[in-house]
Design a protein around this motif. Sequence first.
Motif, PDB file in Angstrom:
ATOM      1  N   THR A 118      -3.830  -5.129  -1.375  1.00  0.00           N
ATOM      2  CA  THR A 118      -3.151  -3.834  -1.318  1.00  0.00           C
ATOM      3  C   THR A 118      -4.001  -2.665  -1.811  1.00  0.00           C
ATOM      4  OG1 THR A 118      -0.927  -4.709  -1.395  1.00  0.00           O
ATOM      5  CG2 THR A 118      -1.264  -2.570  -2.379  1.00  0.00           C
ATOM      6  N   VAL A 119      -4.566  -2.797  -2.997  1.00  0.00           N
ATOM      7  CA  VAL A 119      -5.294  -1.665  -3.569  1.00  0.00           C
ATOM      8  C   VAL A 119      -6.528  -1.348  -2.732  1.00  0.00           C
ATOM      9  CG1 VAL A 119      -6.554  -0.843  -5.582  1.00  0.00           C
ATOM     10  CG2 VAL A 119      -4.424  -2.090  -5.874  1.00  0.00           C
ATOM     11  N   VAL A 146       2.591  10.342  -2.272  1.00  0.00           N
ATOM     12  CA  VAL A 146       1.630  10.408  -1.165  1.00  0.00           C
ATOM     13  C   VAL A 146       2.290  11.059   0.043  1.00  0.00           C
ATOM     14  CG1 VAL A 146       0.165   9.057   0.359  1.00  0.00           C
ATOM     15  CG2 VAL A 146       0.448   8.372  -2.024  1.00  0.00           C
ATOM     16  N   ASP A 147       3.529  10.663   0.308  1.00  0.00           N
ATOM     17  CA  ASP A 147       4.237  11.252   1.441  1.00  0.00           C
ATOM     18  C   ASP A 147       4.553  12.717   1.197  1.00  0.00           C
ATOM     19  OD1 ASP A 147       4.179   8.892   2.762  1.00  0.00           O
ATOM     20  OD2 ASP A 147       6.210   8.275   2.240  1.00  0.00           O
ATOM     21  N   ASN A 149      -1.126   9.411  -7.031  1.00  0.00           N
ATOM     22  CA  ASN A 149      -1.074   8.268  -7.945  1.00  0.00           C
ATOM     23  C   ASN A 149      -2.470   7.839  -8.378  1.00  0.00           C
ATOM     24  OD1 ASN A 149      -1.311   7.516  -5.191  1.00  0.00           O
ATOM     25  ND2 ASN A 149      -0.919   5.384  -5.733  1.00  0.00           N
ATOM     26  N   PHE A 150      -3.438   7.976  -7.483  1.00  0.00           N
ATOM     27  CA  PHE A 150      -4.800   7.597  -7.862  1.00  0.00           C
ATOM     28  C   PHE A 150      -5.435   8.645  -8.780  1.00  0.00           C
ATOM     29  CE2 PHE A 150      -4.711   4.808  -4.003  1.00  0.00           C
ATOM     30  CZ  PHE A 150      -4.830   3.633  -4.719  1.00  0.00           C
ATOM     31  N   LYS A 197      -0.028   0.777   5.155  1.00  0.00           N
ATOM     32  CA  LYS A 197       1.209   0.002   5.311  1.00  0.00           C
ATOM     33  C   LYS A 197       1.202  -0.765   6.627  1.00  0.00           C
ATOM     34  CE  LYS A 197       4.116   2.762   2.312  1.00  0.00           C
ATOM     35  NZ  LYS A 197       4.941   3.940   2.164  1.00  0.00           N
ATOM     36  N   ALA A 203      -7.124   6.131   2.839  1.00  0.00           N
ATOM     37  CA  ALA A 203      -6.677   7.449   2.395  1.00  0.00           C
ATOM     38  C   ALA A 203      -6.886   8.462   3.519  1.00  0.00           C
ATOM     39  CB  ALA A 203      -7.444   7.873   1.153  1.00  0.00           C
ATOM     40  N   ASP A 210      -5.485   0.612   0.299  1.00  0.00           N
ATOM     41  CA  ASP A 210      -5.249   2.024  -0.015  1.00  0.00           C
ATOM     42  C   ASP A 210      -6.539   2.811  -0.069  1.00  0.00           C
ATOM     43  OD1 ASP A 210      -2.530   2.132  -0.142  1.00  0.00           O
ATOM     44  OD2 ASP A 210      -2.400   1.686  -2.278  1.00  0.00           O
ATOM     45  N   ARG A 211      -7.544   2.205  -0.681  1.00  0.00           N
ATOM     46  CA  ARG A 211      -8.808   2.910  -0.858  1.00  0.00           C
ATOM     47  C   ARG A 211      -9.463   3.222   0.477  1.00  0.00           C
ATOM     48  NH1 ARG A 211     -11.295   0.790  -5.615  1.00  0.00           N
ATOM     49  NH2 ARG A 211     -13.268   1.382  -4.690  1.00  0.00           N
ATOM     50  N   LEU A 247      -3.863  11.573  -2.803  1.00  0.00           N
ATOM     51  CA  LEU A 247      -3.178  10.399  -3.322  1.00  0.00           C
ATOM     52  C   LEU A 247      -2.920  10.658  -4.811  1.00  0.00           C
ATOM     53  CD1 LEU A 247      -5.200   7.523  -1.635  1.00  0.00           C
ATOM     54  CD2 LEU A 247      -2.979   8.394  -0.992  1.00  0.00           C
ATOM     55  N   PHE A 302      -2.337  16.204   1.348  1.00  0.00           N
ATOM     56  CA  PHE A 302      -2.722  14.848   1.788  1.00  0.00           C
ATOM     57  C   PHE A 302      -3.569  14.133   0.743  1.00  0.00           C
ATOM     58  CE2 PHE A 302      -2.884  16.896   6.257  1.00  0.00           C
ATOM     59  CZ  PHE A 302      -1.551  17.169   6.168  1.00  0.00           C
ATOM     60  N   ARG A 316       3.948   2.626  -7.681  1.00  0.00           N
ATOM     61  CA  ARG A 316       3.278   2.666  -6.388  1.00  0.00           C
ATOM     62  C   ARG A 316       4.249   2.749  -5.215  1.00  0.00           C
ATOM     63  NH1 ARG A 316      -1.499   1.150  -5.408  1.00  0.00           N
ATOM     64  NH2 ARG A 316      -0.739  -0.064  -3.679  1.00  0.00           N
ATOM     65  N   CYS A 317       5.292   3.526  -5.386  1.00  0.00           N
ATOM     66  CA  CYS A 317       6.259   3.644  -4.295  1.00  0.00           C
ATOM     67  C   CYS A 317       5.688   4.461  -3.143  1.00  0.00           C
ATOM     68  CB  CYS A 317       7.546   4.297  -4.786  1.00  0.00           C
ATOM     69  SG  CYS A 317       7.323   5.990  -5.353  1.00  0.00           S
ATOM     70  N   GLY A 318       4.671   5.299  -3.442  1.00  0.00           N
ATOM     71  CA  GLY A 318       4.053   6.091  -2.383  1.00  0.00           C
ATOM     72  C   GLY A 318       4.801   7.367  -2.043  1.00  0.00           C
ATOM     73  N   PRO A 342       0.820  -1.224   0.000  1.00  0.00           N
ATOM     74  CA  PRO A 342       0.000   0.000   0.000  1.00  0.00           C
ATOM     75  C   PRO A 342       0.853   1.272   0.000  1.00  0.00           C
ATOM     76  CG  PRO A 342      -0.757  -1.547   1.674  1.00  0.00           C
ATOM     77  CD  PRO A 342       0.556  -2.056   1.178  1.00  0.00           C
ATOM     78  N   VAL A 343       0.242   2.368  -0.416  1.00  0.00           N
ATOM     79  CA  VAL A 343       0.969   3.638  -0.447  1.00  0.00           C
ATOM     80  C   VAL A 343       0.637   4.519   0.758  1.00  0.00           C
ATOM     81  CG1 VAL A 343       1.183   3.687  -2.950  1.00  0.00           C
ATOM     82  CG2 VAL A 343      -0.807   4.734  -1.885  1.00  0.00           C
ATOM     83  N   THR A 344      -0.466   4.257   1.424  1.00  0.00           N
ATOM     84  CA  THR A 344      -0.805   5.089   2.571  1.00  0.00           C
ATOM     85  C   THR A 344      -0.120   4.547   3.818  1.00  0.00           C
ATOM     86  OG1 THR A 344      -2.722   3.781   3.205  1.00  0.00           O
ATOM     87  CG2 THR A 344      -3.089   5.498   1.566  1.00  0.00           C
ATOM     88  N   TRP A 389     -10.538  11.698  -5.768  1.00  0.00           N
ATOM     89  CA  TRP A 389      -9.197  11.582  -5.189  1.00  0.00           C
ATOM     90  C   TRP A 389      -8.561  12.943  -4.942  1.00  0.00           C
ATOM     91  CZ3 TRP A 389      -8.469   7.452  -2.741  1.00  0.00           C
ATOM     92  CH2 TRP A 389      -8.895   6.221  -3.235  1.00  0.00           C
TER      93      TRP A 389
END
Lengths: 380, 460
Positions: free
Chosen positions: A346-347, B396-397, B406-407, A311, A354, A350-351, B404, B402, B391-393, A305-307, B423
């Motif tokens: 994973t996806v 997002v960081d 990538n989305f 994670k 957020a 993330d959803r 996303l 805040f 998707r390294c994120g 995940p990216v959040t 998004w």
Amino acid sequence: MPTVGKWDDSAVSPHLHERGQTIERAMLDVLIALMPAAVWAVIVFGFQAFVVMVVSVATAMLTELVMRWILGRKATLHDLSAVLTGLLLAFLLPVATPLWVVAIGSFIAVAVGKELFGGLGKNIFNPALFGRIAIMISPLFIYTTKFVKPFWWRGIGFFTPIQAFIENEGGQRIVYKTIAGTPLDAVSHATPLSLIQNGRIVVDTTTGATPVGATWLTSTGAPGHHSLFLGLRSGSIGEVSVLLLLLGGLYLIYRRTIDWRIPVGVLGGALLLFVVEWEQPLYQMLAGGLFLGAFYMATDWVTSPVTRRGKWIYAVGIGVCIGLVRLHTPWPEGVAISILTWNVLTVAIDRYTARARFGAVKKPLFNRIPPVTGSSRQTE
Amino acid sequence: MGEDEEPESISDERHFEEPGLSIRRTRTFKGGVHPGRNKAETSSKAVLRAPLPPVLSVPLTQHIGAPNEAVVTPGEHVELGQVIGDSGAFIAAPVHAPAAGTVEAVADVPDFRGKSALCVVIAVDSEQPGREASPRERPGGLTAERVRVVAREAGLVGMGGAAFPTHVKLTPPADKAIDTVIVNGCECEPYLTCDHRLMLERAPELVGGLRLFMRAVDARRGIIGIEADKMDAVESVRAAASSCAEVHAAALDVKFPQGSEKQLIHVLTGRDVPPGKLPSEVGCLVQNAGTAVALYEAAATGKPLYERVVTITGPLVARPGNYLARLGSPLGFLLGVAGGLAAEPARVIAGGPMTGWAQGSAQSPLVKGMSGIIALPLLPEYEREERACVRCGKCVDACPMFLLPNFIVDAVQEEEWPKAQMWGALDCFECGCCSYTCPAFIPHVRYVRSAKAALARTRE
């Protein structure tokens, strides 16, 4: 003075990029981090470990080249992702795995696990683990069920090519021979986890003066904690030295290539279960592929995940799953299957995780499912 | 909302009386990136006056809002500071002649956004009479309404890049009480130092301008936010503000985008502007440092906004520095003023390198909101191809809103515009942190802009 010309105005801001922040640099970082464990693998398991790694990496690279050519995609060998997939797959196999099995696993990892999903970034599963599981659930699995003991090559020869063969006397079983067919006796050894599962009791000391040779075993015949930590044990090629894997992992965290939350979550989740059930927690932590999985597999960018909250959920979930598989299923090890399971989620994670936008009212712990089905193309 | 009912966010007194406010440094915003500063070449040099070009192309509309109409005709002679473009609309700011000369044409000229803009083309007289200062009243005695009139008559807009008419900002909704005016001296963009020089050289005017802003909206305190890599500017502004207790200078973390309106308010006051709302929602008003100086000048001497300090710099520029240049000067001419270019640039940026616009033409003119002209050579990243998201994120960081990113990109690639909005595409202010740190070299800002354009089309 060239100040009257026309300039290129098609570019969109920003007009700067963070130095060294590229896919290939990240892949290179992981390869660098894996190097100590790779060198140690060759020392412990002999030259054959190097051969397995080379075959796996070469097959992965060739597969990627051919697959992308067939699918009409640009060649991307320079991004090192195929190299990494190949090396990680080799790390997951016993050293005596026949080279053709290695090649098949590597081919499946890249061709199916990555390219058929759409290439790097579109894959749902960690490609190396995908290849490993593909072998595990195929008839080839028998080749990967037995392990040689560390330093098996002492007295036999560092360069002796070892391979597992199937023998059919009284049921299928694995025997080790040289590739030429000369039998190699008494080089196999149970992994620490299968010892635990068979009820062999562990004593927390190593005996003897040196950690090399037979003295890495305790009096019960199992390797002690020190042996596990240093890497004096049987197991898959890349998983044996917790120390070296940890060093590489710390390097990746320092380089910010991986997020520390994932290895901490995986190790923490597993530890939680081992402690709650009090099943030799320290031994369980050091044995098997837990550190390899926590630092190098679960952290795969594409399949995690990216959040931040995501994670944590993903990582702790993997850790708990590993514990459950090890303690409550017939399988001795559960790293690969646990990570692949959570890859799928994973996806979705993330959803649901957020963050609330800047200035927005904080949400409840998890988001409601966002309405993503509405397509503007239908309404137009 | 009832008349005597104060908005809840305003009642947050915690940050008001805090004596340590002016030195608050630990508080920062989440997200952001640390691009190399590249300010040393220009920050230590005093502002120089740029010469007049033979021809000025002054865009009629240099603000966000209703377009101006030309009020001069070709052949007409104009004096310095004479109004040449104006609009009857409220959200508009007049444009003044930056020099005495003859109007040659009212024609389309390439502008900094890569489109073309209607410009008043002025052939500049060789003899330039000095402008007579015409103070109408003492700046200290202006009423709130007079400050707004002065700002509008001087054609003031936000000079940090947004170019929103100042008098509109100084007219908050009646139900929104403003208690804090923030002057943005962060200058978080790499390369730019024009505000830094202003804070060093024109600190009294800057503080004077801030006090006029405070008068206009009846605010109780004024804060000048400055990144901590400019401690000399902090000292300078503190010295200038030493006599007024309600004005503070705050040194802030060095991080991009520290100077973004919402992030700056968050850092200085602890208040968060809700999505889609303006700073007045939380009782704040943010103005750029250059705007504050320009307002004071307009009030004190009646000088309209016809020139500004612009940082002309970059590795290819021979004499990088800050230049006080007339609006409408062609970029090519200004680069020549700065010594010319050592080689053909890969990109010439108007504004800062993180949010600025790549220029297509040396003819495009300097406008009120343009803080920098940066000539950059071919950087390795310009040759990188966009890859699929891994998707390294990191975006997002890095996202200070805040979101996303990538989305959002996913949604735009699928042309799922409602999804892009979900998004947060509309909350993005295009700081570029996501692209800056993206290992796949995805141009998030380009995707966000196409999402915004598509969403605007669907609303119509």
